[in-house]
Design a protein around this motif. Structure first.
Motif, PDB file in Angstrom:
ATOM      1  N   ILE A 146      -0.520  18.495  -2.869  1.00  0.00           N
ATOM      2  CA  ILE A 146      -0.367  19.923  -2.567  1.00  0.00           C
ATOM      3  C   ILE A 146      -1.662  20.422  -1.941  1.00  0.00           C
ATOM      4  O   ILE A 146      -2.739  20.301  -2.532  1.00  0.00           O
ATOM      5  N   GLU A 147      -1.565  20.962  -0.731  1.00  0.00           N
ATOM      6  CA  GLU A 147      -2.723  21.459  -0.009  1.00  0.00           C
ATOM      7  C   GLU A 147      -2.528  22.930   0.306  1.00  0.00           C
ATOM      8  O   GLU A 147      -1.470  23.505   0.028  1.00  0.00           O
ATOM      9  N   ASP A 148      -3.517  23.533   0.904  1.00  0.00           N
ATOM     10  CA  ASP A 148      -3.430  24.933   1.286  1.00  0.00           C
ATOM     11  C   ASP A 148      -2.473  25.079   2.468  1.00  0.00           C
ATOM     12  O   ASP A 148      -2.753  24.630   3.573  1.00  0.00           O
ATOM     13  N   GLY A 149      -1.315  25.660   2.221  1.00  0.00           N
ATOM     14  CA  GLY A 149      -0.362  25.903   3.294  1.00  0.00           C
ATOM     15  C   GLY A 149       0.595  24.776   3.582  1.00  0.00           C
ATOM     16  O   GLY A 149       1.447  24.899   4.470  1.00  0.00           O
ATOM     17  N   ARG A 150       0.491  23.673   2.839  1.00  0.00           N
ATOM     18  CA  ARG A 150       1.429  22.594   3.083  1.00  0.00           C
ATOM     19  C   ARG A 150       1.505  21.671   1.866  1.00  0.00           C
ATOM     20  O   ARG A 150       0.640  21.673   0.995  1.00  0.00           O
ATOM     21  N   VAL A 151       2.579  20.879   1.861  1.00  0.00           N
ATOM     22  CA  VAL A 151       2.785  19.861   0.834  1.00  0.00           C
ATOM     23  C   VAL A 151       3.120  18.555   1.550  1.00  0.00           C
ATOM     24  O   VAL A 151       3.896  18.544   2.513  1.00  0.00           O
ATOM     25  N   VAL A 152       2.505  17.465   1.104  1.00  0.00           N
ATOM     26  CA  VAL A 152       2.782  16.146   1.678  1.00  0.00           C
ATOM     27  C   VAL A 152       3.405  15.273   0.590  1.00  0.00           C
ATOM     28  O   VAL A 152       2.884  15.205  -0.524  1.00  0.00           O
ATOM     29  N   MET A 153       4.526  14.630   0.917  1.00  0.00           N
ATOM     30  CA  MET A 153       5.215  13.756  -0.025  1.00  0.00           C
ATOM     31  C   MET A 153       5.580  12.461   0.685  1.00  0.00           C
ATOM     32  O   MET A 153       5.897  12.470   1.870  1.00  0.00           O
ATOM     33  N   ALA A 154       5.521  11.363  -0.047  1.00  0.00           N
ATOM     34  CA  ALA A 154       5.843  10.054   0.533  1.00  0.00           C
ATOM     35  C   ALA A 154       6.654   9.235  -0.452  1.00  0.00           C
ATOM     36  O   ALA A 154       6.555   9.418  -1.664  1.00  0.00           O
ATOM     37  N   MET A 155       7.460   8.320   0.097  1.00  0.00           N
ATOM     38  CA  MET A 155       8.279   7.408  -0.709  1.00  0.00           C
ATOM     39  C   MET A 155       8.116   5.992  -0.170  1.00  0.00           C
ATOM     40  O   MET A 155       7.969   5.784   1.037  1.00  0.00           O
ATOM     41  N   LYS A 156       8.183   5.024  -1.089  1.00  0.00           N
ATOM     42  CA  LYS A 156       8.194   3.614  -0.722  1.00  0.00           C
ATOM     43  C   LYS A 156       9.398   2.984  -1.400  1.00  0.00           C
ATOM     44  O   LYS A 156       9.506   2.992  -2.630  1.00  0.00           O
ATOM     45  N   LEU A 157      10.311   2.428  -0.593  1.00  0.00           N
ATOM     46  CA  LEU A 157      11.602   1.956  -1.086  1.00  0.00           C
ATOM     47  C   LEU A 157      11.761   0.477  -0.759  1.00  0.00           C
ATOM     48  O   LEU A 157      11.791   0.096   0.414  1.00  0.00           O
ATOM     49  N   PRO A 158      11.864  -0.392  -1.776  1.00  0.00           N
ATOM     50  CA  PRO A 158      12.014  -1.827  -1.499  1.00  0.00           C
ATOM     51  C   PRO A 158      13.380  -2.142  -0.921  1.00  0.00           C
ATOM     52  O   PRO A 158      14.367  -1.454  -1.213  1.00  0.00           O
ATOM     53  N   TRP A 159      13.437  -3.187  -0.105  1.00  0.00           N
ATOM     54  CA  TRP A 159      14.719  -3.558   0.509  1.00  0.00           C
ATOM     55  C   TRP A 159      15.746  -3.960  -0.542  1.00  0.00           C
ATOM     56  O   TRP A 159      16.960  -3.849  -0.302  1.00  0.00           O
ATOM     57  N   THR A 160      15.295  -4.407  -1.705  1.00  0.00           N
ATOM     58  CA  THR A 160      16.240  -4.737  -2.772  1.00  0.00           C
ATOM     59  C   THR A 160      17.038  -3.517  -3.197  1.00  0.00           C
ATOM     60  O   THR A 160      18.144  -3.651  -3.738  1.00  0.00           O
ATOM     61  N   ALA A 161      16.512  -2.323  -2.957  1.00  0.00           N
ATOM     62  CA  ALA A 161      17.234  -1.098  -3.301  1.00  0.00           C
ATOM     63  C   ALA A 161      18.503  -0.936  -2.478  1.00  0.00           C
ATOM     64  O   ALA A 161      19.439  -0.249  -2.897  1.00  0.00           O
ATOM     65  N   PHE A 162      18.535  -1.570  -1.303  1.00  0.00           N
ATOM     66  CA  PHE A 162      19.675  -1.437  -0.394  1.00  0.00           C
ATOM     67  C   PHE A 162      20.569  -2.670  -0.380  1.00  0.00           C
ATOM     68  O   PHE A 162      21.633  -2.656   0.236  1.00  0.00           O
ATOM     69  N   GLY A 163      20.110  -3.739  -1.021  1.00  0.00           N
ATOM     70  CA  GLY A 163      20.879  -4.972  -1.023  1.00  0.00           C
ATOM     71  C   GLY A 163      20.820  -5.731   0.281  1.00  0.00           C
ATOM     72  O   GLY A 163      21.533  -6.711   0.480  1.00  0.00           O
ATOM     73  N   LYS A 164      19.949  -5.313   1.189  1.00  0.00           N
ATOM     74  CA  LYS A 164      19.797  -5.983   2.475  1.00  0.00           C
ATOM     75  C   LYS A 164      18.514  -5.512   3.133  1.00  0.00           C
ATOM     76  O   LYS A 164      17.946  -4.484   2.744  1.00  0.00           O
ATOM     77  N   LYS A 165      18.083  -6.256   4.119  1.00  0.00           N
ATOM     78  CA  LYS A 165      16.884  -5.925   4.889  1.00  0.00           C
ATOM     79  C   LYS A 165      17.266  -5.839   6.358  1.00  0.00           C
ATOM     80  O   LYS A 165      18.025  -6.684   6.848  1.00  0.00           O
ATOM     81  N   PRO A 166      16.771  -4.852   7.075  1.00  0.00           N
ATOM     82  CA  PRO A 166      17.130  -4.747   8.491  1.00  0.00           C
ATOM     83  C   PRO A 166      16.421  -5.791   9.346  1.00  0.00           C
ATOM     84  O   PRO A 166      15.381  -6.316   8.973  1.00  0.00           O
ATOM     85  N   GLU A 167      17.005  -6.049  10.491  1.00  0.00           N
ATOM     86  CA  GLU A 167      16.377  -6.853  11.529  1.00  0.00           C
ATOM     87  C   GLU A 167      16.040  -5.930  12.699  1.00  0.00           C
ATOM     88  O   GLU A 167      16.670  -4.872  12.859  1.00  0.00           O
ATOM     89  N   PRO A 168      15.059  -6.293  13.518  1.00  0.00           N
ATOM     90  CA  PRO A 168      14.761  -5.466  14.681  1.00  0.00           C
ATOM     91  C   PRO A 168      16.015  -5.233  15.522  1.00  0.00           C
ATOM     92  O   PRO A 168      16.771  -6.161  15.793  1.00  0.00           O
ATOM     93  N   GLY A 169      16.251  -3.998  15.878  1.00  0.00           N
ATOM     94  CA  GLY A 169      17.432  -3.638  16.647  1.00  0.00           C
ATOM     95  C   GLY A 169      18.575  -3.120  15.804  1.00  0.00           C
ATOM     96  O   GLY A 169      19.531  -2.552  16.342  1.00  0.00           O
ATOM     97  N   ASP A 170      18.494  -3.316  14.485  1.00  0.00           N
ATOM     98  CA  ASP A 170      19.546  -2.811  13.609  1.00  0.00           C
ATOM     99  C   ASP A 170      19.548  -1.282  13.584  1.00  0.00           C
ATOM    100  O   ASP A 170      18.506  -0.638  13.784  1.00  0.00           O
ATOM    101  N   VAL A 171      20.710  -0.721  13.318  1.00  0.00           N
ATOM    102  CA  VAL A 171      20.867   0.731  13.202  1.00  0.00           C
ATOM    103  C   VAL A 171      21.510   1.046  11.860  1.00  0.00           C
ATOM    104  O   VAL A 171      22.611   0.585  11.565  1.00  0.00           O
ATOM    105  N   TRP A 172      20.794   1.801  11.039  1.00  0.00           N
ATOM    106  CA  TRP A 172      21.334   2.327   9.801  1.00  0.00           C
ATOM    107  C   TRP A 172      21.608   3.813  10.007  1.00  0.00           C
ATOM    108  O   TRP A 172      21.212   4.393  11.034  1.00  0.00           O
TER     109      TRP A 172
END
Length: 214
Positions: A146-172
């Protein structure tokens, strides 16, 4: 299905700590400004936010830089050790991800609050009604500042969460979202507007495209 928006997800050759919000690696990500409500109506600039997505060999990373000039709606006693039910009733950013573009009604929802609190859920609405798996454990990690005038949030999600990993060129498919403020002026912002009569983010037909590039 009509695709409303598209976003490039840039590959990062090294692993990134989501808590390192000053990392130069974030500069490689395409930035998308979200400045409209779910209805398509223009939102005030003070509520707009910027989203960025990166992917690595092991994770999908999302970062949200949000303008904040109103009182935060957050827990006075945050708990980051477990998922927080009903987190969506407070200030949060969200990302919906459907790994199979042919099955957009099977998707995952991830939320992060300015306190670092989080929520994850697997959703299946292929039969018409929405079925939520609250026992789902993605292994997500969050960071927030939390900063003055803004909030920054980030997430890190393992590929195991989706049951698959993308390849270059894939579209989700997916959407990038924010809930902010108090009723009766609470705001529901969406990268890809869902265009429903009442606020509703759960409209897979309006998901945008996430293009994985390397």
């Amino acid at each position: 299905m009509t695709i409303a928006k598209s976003l490039r997800v840039t590959y990062a050759p090294i692993e990134i700590n989501p808590a390192d919000l000053s990392s130069i690696n974030w500069s490689a990500a395409d930035r998308v400004t979200v400045d409209q409500y779910w209805s398509g109506e223009k939102a005030p600039a003070r509520r707009s936010f910027e989203g960025r997505l990166l992917w690595t060999a092991t994770h999908l990373l999302a970062r949200f830089d949000a303008n904040q000039d109103e009182e935060l709606v957050v827990s006075s006693n945050p708990d980051t050790s477990r998922k927080v039910m009903n987190l969506w009733d407070r200030d949060v950013v969200e990302i919906f991800v459907a790994p199979d573009r042919n099955q957009p009604r099977k998707y995952f929802e991830f939320e992060a609050a300015p306190t670092g609190e989080w929520l994850d859920v697997a959703i299946d609405s292929t039969c018409g009604s929405r079925v939520s798996d609250w026992e789902y454990k993605s292994g997500m990690v969050t960071a927030a500042k939390i900063e003055d005038g803004r909030v920054v949030m980030a997430m890190k999600l393992p590929w195991t969460a989706f049951g698959k990993k993308p390849e270059p060129g894939d579209v989700w498919l997916g959407n990038i979202l924010r809930c902010v403020g108090k009723d009766p002026d609470r705001g529901y912002l969406a990268w890809s507007s869902t265009m429903t009569d009442e606020p509703n983010f759960h409209v897979p037909e309006r998901f945008g495209e996430f293009h994985f590039i390397k």
